[in-house]
Design a protein around this motif. Structure first.
Motif, PDB file in Angstrom:
ATOM      1  N   UNK A 186      16.491  44.936   8.754  1.00 33.66           N
ATOM      2  CA  UNK A 186      17.364  44.693   7.584  1.00 33.66           C
ATOM      3  C   UNK A 186      16.401  44.625   6.293  1.00 33.66           C
ATOM      4  N   UNK A 187      15.233  43.914   6.503  1.00 30.83           N
ATOM      5  CA  UNK A 187      14.145  44.077   5.540  1.00 30.83           C
ATOM      6  C   UNK A 187      13.977  45.324   5.047  1.00 30.83           C
ATOM      7  N   UNK A 188      13.585  46.121   6.097  1.00 34.91           N
ATOM      8  CA  UNK A 188      13.104  47.386   5.651  1.00 34.91           C
ATOM      9  C   UNK A 188      14.205  48.146   4.955  1.00 34.91           C
ATOM     10  N   UNK A 189      15.418  48.019   5.332  1.00 32.93           N
ATOM     11  CA  UNK A 189      16.643  48.799   4.834  1.00 32.93           C
ATOM     12  C   UNK A 189      16.609  48.193   3.327  1.00 32.93           C
ATOM     13  N   UNK A 229      17.678  41.769  -3.818  1.00 35.78           N
ATOM     14  CA  UNK A 229      19.000  42.279  -3.906  1.00 35.78           C
ATOM     15  C   UNK A 229      20.057  41.229  -3.304  1.00 35.78           C
ATOM     16  N   UNK A 230      20.801  40.499  -4.137  1.00 38.81           N
ATOM     17  CA  UNK A 230      21.622  39.555  -3.537  1.00 38.81           C
ATOM     18  C   UNK A 230      22.596  39.973  -2.273  1.00 38.81           C
ATOM     19  N   UNK A 231      23.193  41.312  -2.251  1.00 40.06           N
ATOM     20  CA  UNK A 231      23.752  41.689  -0.948  1.00 40.06           C
ATOM     21  C   UNK A 231      22.816  41.772   0.102  1.00 40.06           C
ATOM     22  N   UNK A 232      21.702  42.334   0.148  1.00 41.28           N
ATOM     23  CA  UNK A 232      20.703  42.394   1.152  1.00 41.28           C
ATOM     24  C   UNK A 232      20.291  40.971   1.657  1.00 41.28           C
ATOM     25  N   UNK A 233      20.108  40.091   0.566  1.00 46.65           N
ATOM     26  CA  UNK A 233      19.555  38.617   0.701  1.00 46.65           C
ATOM     27  C   UNK A 233      20.508  37.931   1.862  1.00 46.65           C
ATOM     28  N   UNK A 235      21.916  37.083   9.218  1.00 46.12           N
ATOM     29  CA  UNK A 235      21.159  37.534  10.584  1.00 46.12           C
ATOM     30  C   UNK A 235      20.338  36.687  11.173  1.00 46.12           C
ATOM     31  N   UNK A 236      19.452  35.931  10.371  1.00 45.94           N
ATOM     32  CA  UNK A 236      18.675  35.071  10.996  1.00 45.94           C
ATOM     33  C   UNK A 236      19.341  33.992  11.501  1.00 45.94           C
TER      34      UNK A 236
END
Length: 376
Positions: free
Chosen positions: A81-84, A93-97, A103-104
């Motif tokens: 997910x971090x790579x993406x 980025x708020x969405x990815x964060x 996920x964690x």
């Protein structure tokens, strides 16, 4: 010879269900899922986000692997997910964060679930070892050969993790022959196992000392009745104990005569196999089950039946004849026995176990015990 009946039942279950044991092939599934979701998410349009699908990887892993492997797959999913996030926008980025944080948390949750499942499996393993020890102590193996008799026996437990219940059997030598007992304790659980152990201990201790079967049965009746009337049990438990009883059949097989002597205490009749026919050894004067002397007068009458060389006698509990298939049809024991003519004790019991488990689809509704006796 003692057939490993419980293990036969477990093996049947294992062969007819999906195996969830950890393997490299199963671990490859969540890893492949992570790779596919990561690649597709990177190549997808900006408004499409497939990151939430990564939670499936640790969740699937927790169903078959331990906490360490689950945590590893969870960490791999977080890394993906971090790579993406870095490829598409950035880690801030708020969405990815929020996707990474979620996920964690989910990975930690399913890792804890995998830990609980693994601990439960260890507890089951310990319980299984205790049950196996109890079986060896209570239900001792019957020797394959006793005097002029060849004997095969099997115990099939209804519960997948159980080794022994209320069914029982034993054999012992006397000065002139062999005595055998088969019985079925009313009820289930530890109480039934205790009653079975009590009766087996009394039989083994007295079978070679009592001169005749009625004297032996009187002794067994007294042992069972005194235990059921124990004043230490009171209240609701004592009422349940007052309804307990044991059906039993005791045989005396002389070495020098082609006969057997039988006393039946409410137990299903043994079956005599001779010349491709199965004949029930029905007694004319059955005694009441052991432990019911307060309800009926015990008169242990011995009845004699021919038992010639080459004959096979099958002893069994009601778990065999009351076994049903999916349509509710009882297991046709007599009919099945005649379909395997001229079989020795070992072969006959092997066919019978396989056929019985196939009839019920591998899941017995009640414990079943069988003893096949062949006069050589």
């Amino acid at each position: 010879m003692v057939y490993p009946g419980v293990m036969d039942l477990r093996r049947y279950h294992r062969d007819h269900r999906w195996s969830w044991e950890p393997s490299h092939a199963l671990v490859a599934v969540p890893i492949a899922l992570i790779v596919i979701v990561t690649v597709v998410d990177i190549l997808a349009p900006p408004e499409v986000h497939l990151g939430p699908f990564l939670v499936a990887a640790p969740a699937v892993t927790a169903s078959f692997a331990g906490p360490r492997m689950t945590a590893f797959i969870g960490a791999l999913a977080v890394l993906a997910q971090a790579v993406v996030a870095m490829v598409r926008t950035s880690l801030t980025d708020l969405n990815h964060s929020f996707q990474i944080i979620a996920l964690i948390l989910i990975s930690l949750f399913v890792t804890f679930f995998a830990h609980l499942r693994e601990r439960h499996e260890r507890e089951l393993t310990r319980l299984r070892s205790v049950a196996e020890a109890a079986q060896r102590v209570v239900l001792r193996p019957i020797p394959h050969r006793i005097g002029p008799l060849r004997i095969a026996s099997v115990y099939l437990a209804a519960e997948a993790e159980a080794q022994i219940g209320g069914d029982l059997y034993a054999a012992t030598r006397t000065a002139s022959g062999t005595r055998l007992i088969i019985g079925d304790v009313r009820g289930k659980g530890l109480e039934a196992i205790g009653d079975a152990a009590l009766l087996l201990g009394a039989f083994r201790g007295a079978a070679h000392r009592q001169a005749d079967l009625p004297a032996l049965m009187t002794y067994l009746e007294g042992t069972v009745s005194s235990d059921l009337d124990d004043p230490a049990a009171d209240g609701e438990e004592s009422e349940d104990r007052g309804e307990s009883f044991i059906t039993a059949a005791v045989l005396d097989v002389p070495d020098t005569e082609s006969v057997l002597h039988l006393i039946s205490c409410g137990h299903p009749p043994p079956l005599l196999l001779r010349g491709g026919r199965a004949t029930a050894l029905e007694v004319r004067r059955p005694a009441p089950p052991l432990g019911l002397t307060s309800f009926a007068e015990s008169a242990f009458a011995v009845e004699t039946f021919a038992f010639a060389p080459g004959d096979v006698v099958l002893l069994y509990t009601d778990g065999v004849i009351e076994a049903r298939d999916r349509s509710g049809t009882f297991y046709p024991l007599g009919e099945r026995l005649t379909s395997w003519p001229d079989q020795g004790a070992d072969t006959l019991l092997g066919h019978l176990c396989t056929d019985l488990l196939a009839h019920v689809g591998g899941f017995l509704g009640d414990d079943a015990a069988m003893v096949a006796i062949e006069r050589l």
